[in-house]
Write a protein that holds these residues in place. Structure first.
Motif, mmCIF file in Angstrom:
data_model
loop_
_atom_site.group_PDB
_atom_site.id
_atom_site.type_symbol
_atom_site.label_atom_id
_atom_site.label_comp_id
_atom_site.label_asym_id
_atom_site.label_seq_id
_atom_site.Cartn_x
_atom_site.Cartn_y
_atom_site.Cartn_z
ATOM 1 N N MET A 177 0.837 -1.208 0.000
ATOM 2 C CA MET A 177 0.000 0.000 0.000
ATOM 3 C C MET A 177 0.868 1.253 0.000
ATOM 4 O O MET A 177 0.625 2.209 -0.741
ATOM 5 C CB MET A 177 -0.925 0.003 1.212
ATOM 6 N N GLN A 178 1.911 1.245 0.852
ATOM 7 C CA GLN A 178 2.817 2.392 0.897
ATOM 8 C C GLN A 178 3.646 2.493 -0.377
ATOM 9 O O GLN A 178 3.980 3.594 -0.818
ATOM 10 C CB GLN A 178 3.721 2.288 2.115
ATOM 11 N N GLN A 179 3.984 1.356 -0.962
ATOM 12 C CA GLN A 179 4.707 1.375 -2.234
ATOM 13 C C GLN A 179 3.902 2.102 -3.300
ATOM 14 O O GLN A 179 4.433 2.922 -4.064
ATOM 15 C CB GLN A 179 5.013 -0.053 -2.686
ATOM 16 N N ARG A 180 2.591 1.811 -3.355
ATOM 17 C CA ARG A 180 1.726 2.469 -4.342
ATOM 18 C C ARG A 180 1.650 3.974 -4.087
ATOM 19 O O ARG A 180 1.672 4.774 -5.023
ATOM 20 C CB ARG A 180 0.327 1.857 -4.305
ATOM 21 N N LYS A 181 1.588 4.352 -2.818
ATOM 22 C CA LYS A 181 1.509 5.777 -2.487
ATOM 23 C C LYS A 181 2.782 6.512 -2.899
ATOM 24 O O LYS A 181 2.722 7.653 -3.381
ATOM 25 C CB LYS A 181 1.254 5.945 -0.988
ATOM 26 N N LEU A 182 3.927 5.871 -2.712
ATOM 27 C CA LEU A 182 5.185 6.522 -3.064
ATOM 28 C C LEU A 182 5.388 6.623 -4.572
ATOM 29 O O LEU A 182 6.164 7.467 -5.039
ATOM 30 C CB LEU A 182 6.361 5.779 -2.428
ATOM 31 N N LYS A 183 4.696 5.792 -5.333
ATOM 32 C CA LYS A 183 4.787 5.869 -6.788
ATOM 33 C C LYS A 183 4.033 7.077 -7.334
ATOM 34 O O LYS A 183 4.266 7.506 -8.465
ATOM 35 C CB LYS A 183 4.254 4.584 -7.412
ATOM 36 N N GLN A 184 3.135 7.609 -6.514
ATOM 37 C CA GLN A 184 2.381 8.794 -6.922
ATOM 38 C C GLN A 184 3.237 10.035 -6.674
ATOM 39 O O GLN A 184 3.754 10.236 -5.586
ATOM 40 C CB GLN A 184 1.082 8.893 -6.130
ATOM 41 N N THR A 185 3.389 10.853 -7.680
ATOM 42 C CA THR A 185 4.188 12.069 -7.538
ATOM 43 C C THR A 185 3.469 13.045 -6.609
ATOM 44 O O THR A 185 2.319 13.411 -6.870
ATOM 45 C CB THR A 185 4.402 12.746 -8.899
ATOM 46 N N PRO A 186 4.108 13.453 -5.516
ATOM 47 C CA PRO A 186 3.433 14.352 -4.577
ATOM 48 C C PRO A 186 3.204 15.737 -5.177
ATOM 49 O O PRO A 186 4.007 16.217 -5.992
ATOM 50 C CB PRO A 186 4.405 14.421 -3.396
ATOM 51 N N THR A 187 2.117 16.357 -4.762
ATOM 52 C CA THR A 187 1.806 17.715 -5.213
ATOM 53 C C THR A 187 2.195 18.735 -4.148
ATOM 54 O O THR A 187 1.626 19.826 -4.077
ATOM 55 C CB THR A 187 0.299 17.837 -5.536
ATOM 56 N N PHE A 188 3.139 18.352 -3.318
ATOM 57 C CA PHE A 188 3.626 19.222 -2.252
ATOM 58 C C PHE A 188 5.137 19.088 -2.184
ATOM 59 O O PHE A 188 5.725 18.154 -2.753
ATOM 60 C CB PHE A 188 2.990 18.854 -0.910
ATOM 61 N N ASP A 189 5.774 20.020 -1.501
ATOM 62 C CA ASP A 189 7.234 20.040 -1.391
ATOM 63 C C ASP A 189 7.696 19.411 -0.091
ATOM 64 O O ASP A 189 7.124 19.669 0.974
ATOM 65 C CB ASP A 189 7.749 21.483 -1.472
ATOM 66 N N LEU A 190 8.735 18.608 -0.191
ATOM 67 C CA LEU A 190 9.357 17.984 0.978
ATOM 68 C C LEU A 190 10.702 18.650 1.195
ATOM 69 O O LEU A 190 11.520 18.726 0.274
ATOM 70 C CB LEU A 190 9.548 16.484 0.740
ATOM 71 N N THR A 191 10.934 19.120 2.414
ATOM 72 C CA THR A 191 12.171 19.874 2.614
ATOM 73 C C THR A 191 12.630 19.890 4.064
ATOM 74 O O THR A 191 11.833 19.692 4.990
ATOM 75 C CB THR A 191 11.979 21.330 2.130
ATOM 76 N N LEU A 192 13.931 20.126 4.233
ATOM 77 C CA LEU A 192 14.500 20.444 5.533
ATOM 78 C C LEU A 192 14.238 21.926 5.753
ATOM 79 O O LEU A 192 14.724 22.775 4.997
ATOM 80 C CB LEU A 192 16.004 20.154 5.551
ATOM 81 N N ALA A 193 13.458 22.260 6.755
ATOM 82 C CA ALA A 193 13.035 23.642 6.971
ATOM 83 C C ALA A 193 13.994 24.379 7.903
ATOM 84 O O ALA A 193 14.719 23.780 8.695
ATOM 85 C CB ALA A 193 11.621 23.668 7.557
ATOM 86 N N SER A 194 13.958 25.685 7.809
ATOM 87 C CA SER A 194 14.763 26.536 8.679
ATOM 88 C C SER A 194 14.195 26.547 10.093
ATOM 89 O O SER A 194 12.982 26.425 10.303
ATOM 90 C CB SER A 194 14.776 27.963 8.125
ATOM 91 N N ALA A 195 15.084 26.718 11.065
ATOM 92 C CA ALA A 195 14.653 26.801 12.460
ATOM 93 C C ALA A 195 13.769 28.016 12.706
ATOM 94 O O ALA A 195 13.060 28.076 13.720
ATOM 95 C CB ALA A 195 15.866 26.848 13.385
ATOM 96 N N THR A 196 13.790 28.979 11.781
ATOM 97 C CA THR A 196 12.920 30.149 11.925
ATOM 98 C C THR A 196 11.443 29.763 11.801
ATOM 99 O O THR A 196 10.567 30.546 12.179
ATOM 100 C CB THR A 196 13.247 31.216 10.865
ATOM 101 N N GLN A 197 11.171 28.566 11.287
ATOM 102 C CA GLN A 197 9.796 28.096 11.142
ATOM 103 C C GLN A 197 9.307 27.314 12.370
ATOM 104 O O GLN A 197 8.205 26.761 12.360
ATOM 105 C CB GLN A 197 9.669 27.225 9.893
ATOM 106 N N LEU A 198 10.140 27.256 13.407
ATOM 107 C CA LEU A 198 9.815 26.414 14.558
ATOM 108 C C LEU A 198 8.458 26.750 15.171
ATOM 109 O O LEU A 198 7.678 25.854 15.489
ATOM 110 C CB LEU A 198 10.912 26.525 15.619
#
Length: 221
Positions: free
Chosen positions: A66-87
């Motif tokens: 199930m998770q494999q299928r989900k990861l095959k879908q291209t996300p419509t959101f950004d994944l990132t290491l965020a700045s500590a200013t966003q804490l």
């Protein structure tokens, strides 16, 4: 051993009546075993279910179909290491997600902010975000070299169908694997030894391996 004895002596002198120690899971180096704790007069108070992911190999080969299928879908959101200013905004997001589940965040903002300021190389924020909208977030902690702790994760109930945390965990796996880490500590999956079934299911579908984390207690009177 001498350090422990002197520490216990100091606690007794300061009026402390009992001592409780939570040990990390077995894959942390140098963890005392149960027999050593018992030889020091401790008894096991609770043994919690815990999970971890070894950062070896390809994640997609470890996870549920199930998770494999989900990861095959291209996300419509950004994944990132965020700045500590966003804490602050991330903390508020996590607190609101927990509130929606009838839970409370287990650390106030001022303490968490102080930890980020004191150990800037040990605390990190990762987000799944569409434009300015947070879909999921995780605050990660590096307690020892080679291991990273999945400390404060949360997913917006309004976006769960998009599986942002599945994509975020995959992002974390790749990020830390590339930097030579050995394990992601997914934390405990029970409360006072009562299993949190949905949490266990998610972690194991994401490749998590079940282990235990014990807390020991000793009367000092």
């Amino acid at each position: 051993m001498q350090f422990y004895k002197e520490s216990e002596k100091s606690l007794v002198q300061n009026g402390i009546s009992s001592l409780e120690i939570t040990l990390p899971p077995h894959y942390y180096m140098g963890v005392p075993d149960k027999s050593l704790m018992e030889s020091l007069g401790f008894s096991e108070r609770v043994r919690e279910i815990s999970h971890y992911i070894p950062l070896k190999g390809v994640l997609q080969e470890k996870i549920h179909t199930m998770q494999q299928r989900k990861l095959k879908q291209t996300p419509t959101f950004d994944l990132t290491l965020a700045s500590a200013t966003q804490l602050q905004s991330v903390y508020d997001f996590i607190a609101q997600c927990r509130k929606n589940q009838g839970l409370e965040i287990n650390m106030n903002f001022e303490i968490l902010e102080q930890l980020f300021q004191t150990f800037p190389d040990r605390y990190q924020i990762f987000t799944a975000k569409r434009n300015e909208t947070l879909l999921a977030a995780a605050i990660m902690v590096i307690p020892v070299e080679g291991i990273v702790y999945y400390f404060l994760p949360a997913t917006s109930p309004a976006h769960k169908t998009e599986s942002p945390m599945v994509h975020l965990v995959a992002y974390l796996y790749q990020y830390y694997q590339q930097r030579g880490f050995q394990y992601i500590d997914l934390g405990i999956s029970s409360v006072n030894a009562v299993p949190q079934k949905s949490l266990i299911t998610f972690k194991e579908r994401m490749g998590g391996i079940q282990t235990t984390r014990s807390t020991f207690i000793k009367s000092l009177q």
